[in-house]
Design an enzyme around this catalytic site. Sequence first.
Site, PDB file in Angstrom:
ATOM      1  N   LYS A   8       0.846  -1.187   0.000  1.00  0.00           N
ATOM      2  CA  LYS A   8       0.000   0.000   0.000  1.00  0.00           C
ATOM      3  C   LYS A   8       0.886   1.244   0.000  1.00  0.00           C
ATOM      4  CE  LYS A   8      -4.271  -1.586   0.213  1.00  0.00           C
ATOM      5  NZ  LYS A   8      -5.251  -1.266  -0.852  1.00  0.00           N
ATOM      6  N   LYS A  49      -3.019   6.771 -15.925  1.00  0.00           N
ATOM      7  CA  LYS A  49      -3.693   5.886 -14.956  1.00  0.00           C
ATOM      8  C   LYS A  49      -4.218   6.704 -13.774  1.00  0.00           C
ATOM      9  CE  LYS A  49      -4.796   1.886 -12.939  1.00  0.00           C
ATOM     10  NZ  LYS A  49      -3.842   0.994 -12.283  1.00  0.00           N
ATOM     11  N   SER A  65     -10.945   0.419  -5.188  1.00  0.00           N
ATOM     12  CA  SER A  65     -10.069   0.017  -4.082  1.00  0.00           C
ATOM     13  C   SER A  65     -10.181   0.987  -2.912  1.00  0.00           C
ATOM     14  CB  SER A  65      -8.618  -0.073  -4.556  1.00  0.00           C
ATOM     15  OG  SER A  65      -8.183   1.162  -5.081  1.00  0.00           O
TER      16      SER A  65
END
Length: 316
Positions: free
Chosen positions: A77, A186, A258
Amino acid sequence: MKIAILGAGALGCAVGATLTDGGHEVWLLDRSPVHVETMRRDGLQVDDANGSRRVAVRAATQASDVGVADLVVVLVKSFHTDAAMRGALALVGPGTLVLSLQNGLGHEDILADIVGREHVLAGKTYVGGVLRGAAHIQSGVTGKATYIGELDGRLTPRVQAVADAFNAAGLMTTVSDNIMGTMWDKLLINVATGALTGITRLTYGQLYEEPLLKATALAAVSEAIAAARAAGVKLSMSDPEEAWTLAAEGLSPAFRTSMLQSLEKGSVTEVDFINGSVVRWGQRLGVPTPVNATLVACIKGIERAMADAQRKERTA
């Protein structure tokens, strides 16, 4: 090639299993002793479009158990990047490459500060995965693109060698001479939907039915495009509508981002590396980013409320 996956969550395991099947010496590094021990004992259960199988993988909780690798793929993460890399320096030797495939922007700078910029590659992947349980993932690799490149855009033999290894194993990988542009592309997609779904708790189907939310998403993406242009980044899209459309491509109406999944689990999010990146670049370059700043503030408020509730539960 000896490859260490730093962060053996859903995506790390999906990538690691594919590279293992491709004949590489792959090590899955994760902080969870249960996850690691189960992988060591039973292998990694991988469910995908072809069914379910078990992959015999190497797994460890400590980098010292692995030793120096040829390639370290960072998939922790975002907010764990600094601590994870500093705790995994045993993986890095004089010729080791460190590749971030994480969401958002800024990881490459954190990694460069720790291991040296000459060791760092950047990348983006559209491979997907869901962690079903200890040593059990749902994997989405087939047809999903991965892009990697040198930070300065050079097409070097070393980055081509990594791409060749990935492709031979079944990870569809392209070397980019504009990896920062690819990463911003992205980012635009994540900026369009992540924070909004986290704040509203809406699925993609619900989000895309609300015109007011679409207007907010387009405003956030417009700010990101302006910041990228000010930074001299070459994007593949100029219309915020493109990012909005691409964000939903191939995903079901029930899809949860997410960021929403993190909040539903009571975890902090990666908003600092997504909308927060837009805000930081805007501040640096004099580009106003009020919509992204508001989205970050709202997510931070939700995280604060969760933390307070969790603290009360512990002391009750």
